[in-house]
Scaffold this active site. Structure first.
Site, short mmCIF file in Angstrom:
data_model
loop_
_atom_site.label_atom_id
_atom_site.label_comp_id
_atom_site.label_asym_id
_atom_site.label_seq_id
_atom_site.Cartn_x
_atom_site.Cartn_y
_atom_site.Cartn_z
N LYS A 1 0.56 -0.95 0.49
CA LYS A 1 -0.10 -0.25 0.39
C LYS A 1 0.83 1.63 0.39
O LYS A 1 0.51 2.13 -1.29
CB LYS A 1 -0.74 0.34 0.96
CG LYS A 1 -2.22 -1.37 1.48
CD LYS A 1 -2.84 -1.00 2.16
CE LYS A 1 -1.79 -0.87 3.60
NZ LYS A 1 -1.10 -2.43 4.07
N ARG B 1 -9.55 0.81 9.85
CA ARG B 1 -9.16 -0.55 10.12
C ARG B 1 -9.94 -1.54 10.70
O ARG B 1 -10.52 -2.90 10.66
CB ARG B 1 -8.02 -0.67 10.58
CG ARG B 1 -6.39 -0.33 10.79
CD ARG B 1 -6.04 -1.18 9.95
NE ARG B 1 -4.04 -0.79 10.57
CZ ARG B 1 -3.54 -0.90 10.39
NH1 ARG B 1 -3.51 0.71 9.38
NH2 ARG B 1 -2.43 -1.31 10.38
N ARG C 1 11.52 -5.39 4.89
CA ARG C 1 11.26 -4.05 4.84
C ARG C 1 12.11 -3.89 5.22
O ARG C 1 12.86 -3.39 5.95
CB ARG C 1 9.71 -3.69 5.48
CG ARG C 1 9.23 -2.75 4.72
CD ARG C 1 8.05 -2.26 4.61
NE ARG C 1 7.23 -2.50 6.26
CZ ARG C 1 6.33 -2.41 6.35
NH1 ARG C 1 5.36 -2.20 5.59
NH2 ARG C 1 5.10 -2.34 7.34
N ARG D 1 11.52 -1.12 10.83
CA ARG D 1 10.66 -0.91 11.71
C ARG D 1 10.41 -1.81 13.03
O ARG D 1 10.49 -2.92 12.90
CB ARG D 1 8.76 -0.84 11.06
CG ARG D 1 8.97 0.24 10.38
CD ARG D 1 7.33 -0.03 9.29
NE ARG D 1 6.38 -0.01 10.20
CZ ARG D 1 5.07 -0.25 9.05
NH1 ARG D 1 5.06 0.32 8.52
NH2 ARG D 1 4.17 -0.60 10.46
N ARG E 1 -0.29 -8.69 13.38
CA ARG E 1 -0.86 -7.60 12.40
C ARG E 1 -1.70 -7.84 11.86
O ARG E 1 -2.91 -7.50 10.72
CB ARG E 1 0.21 -6.83 11.83
CG ARG E 1 0.43 -5.64 13.38
CD ARG E 1 2.46 -5.22 13.05
NE ARG E 1 1.93 -4.02 11.64
CZ ARG E 1 3.20 -4.85 10.62
NH1 ARG E 1 4.56 -5.05 11.69
NH2 ARG E 1 3.08 -3.35 10.05
#
Ligand code: ADP
Ligand code: AMP
Length: 228
Positions: A19, A98, A137, A170, A181
Site C-alpha cells: 500500500k 481498519r 522491509r 520498523r 497484525r
C-alpha cells in the site's frame, strides 16, 4: 459543504501488500495527498511525549491504537493539511479505516462535510508472501520511502535513493508482531470490504506482481473514478 469537491480514495490490503509503495507512486499522478495513519503514529513515536508513550504501547506489539485516538489524530491532520492548502483536490487514505467503527466514523465525518468516498482499492497478496515482504522491509528515517532488502533494494545498497537518509527496520516488523497484525487484518479489516463492495466502490488489484505492474493496474482502475 466545502468550496470544492475533494476526492477521498482508500487503499486497503494486508500488511505488506504494498500500500505504501503504491501510494507513493499513484498519489502524485492522481492529485491526491497520501495520508497514512501508520506514518502519523510513527511521527508521534519520535516525539518524547505522553502521547508517544501511549501509542508505543500498542504499536510495538502490533495492536491497533484505540479508535477514538486514531480518529482524532487522523482528522486533526487532514484539517491542518486543508487549512494550510485549501485547494487540495484529494486524499489517499492508507491504513484507515481498519475496522467497522473507523469505517463508520469516516462515513459520518464525510457526510457532515457533504463529501463522499470516490473509490476503495484493495491490493491483495497471499498471506505466505507477506511475511517475506515485511521482515525484509527497510524504511528511510528521513523521508519514509520504502525499500526491500531483496525485492526492492536501494540503488547503492544502503541509503535512501530519494534523499540519502539512513534506512531502518520498523520495530513492528518482527515475526511476532507481523503475525498479530495480519490476524487483526483478517479478523477486523477484511470484513469491512463488504461495506464498500455493496456501494460499488471497491476495485480489486492483484498485488502479487512486479511493483510497476501493480501501479499500472491501480492507475487504470482509479483514473475513471477520480475527478482530476
Ligand atoms: P504496506 O504499506 O501494504 O504494509 P509496503 O508498501 O510497505 O506495504 O511494502 C511491504 C514490503 O514489500 C516493502 O519492503 C516493499 O519494498 C515490498 N514490496 C512492495 N510491493 C512489492 C511487490 N509488488 N513485489 C515485491 N515486494 C514488494
Ligand atoms: P501501518 O504502518 O499501517 O502498518 O501501521 C502500523 C501500526 O500503527 C499498526 O500496527 C497500529 O499499531 C497503528 N495504526 C495504524 N493505522 C491504524 C488505525 N487505522 N487504527 C489503529 N491503529 C493503527
Amino acid at each position: 459543504m466545502t468550496a470544492h469537491s475533494v476526492n477521498y480514495v482508500i487503499i486497503v490490503g494486508p500488511q505488506g501488500a504494498g500500500k505504501g509503495t503504491q501510494a507513493a507512486a499513484v498519489a502524485p499522478e492522481l492529485g491526491l495527498e497520501h495520508v497514512a495513519t501508520g506514518d502519523l503514529f510513527r511521527a508521534i513515536l519520535k516525539t518524547d511525549s505522553d502521547l508517544g508513550d501511549e501509542v508505543r504501547h500498542y504499536y510495538d506489539q502490533g495492536a491497533l491504537v484505540p479508535d477514538e485516538l486514531t480518529v482524532r489524530v487522523l482528522f486533526a491532520h487532514i484539517q491542518r493539511m486543508q487549512e494550510s492548502d485549501p485547494s487540495i483536490s484529494g486524499v489517499l487514505l492508507d491504513g484507515f479505516p481498519r475496522n467497522r467503527e473507523q469505517a463508520d466514523a469516516l462515513d459520518s465525518a464525510l457526510e457532515d462535510r457533504g463529501e463522499a468516498i470516490s473509490a476503495v482499492v484493495l491490493v491483495d497478496v497471499p498471506r505466505d508472501e507477506l511475511m517475506k515482504r515485511l521482515t525484509g522491509r527497510l524504511i528511510c528515517s528521513e523521508c519514509g520511502a520504502t525499500y526491500h532488502s531483496e525485492f526492492n533494494p536501494p540503488a547503492n545498497g544502503e541509503s535512501c535513493d530519494v534523499c540519502g537518509g539512513s534506512l531502518y527496520q520498523r520495530s513492528d516488523d518482527t515475526p511476532e508482531a507481523v503475525a498479530q497484525r495480519l490476524d487483526i487484518y483478517y479478523e477486523q479489516t477484511e470484513p469491512i470490504l463488504q461495506h464498500y463492495r455493496e456501494q460499488d466502490l471497491l476495485v480489486e488489484v492483484d498485488g502479487n506482481q512486479e511493483i510497476d505492474a501493480v501501479t499500472r493496474e491501480i492507475l487504470q482502475a482509479l483514473r475513471p473514478r477520480v475527478n482530476t
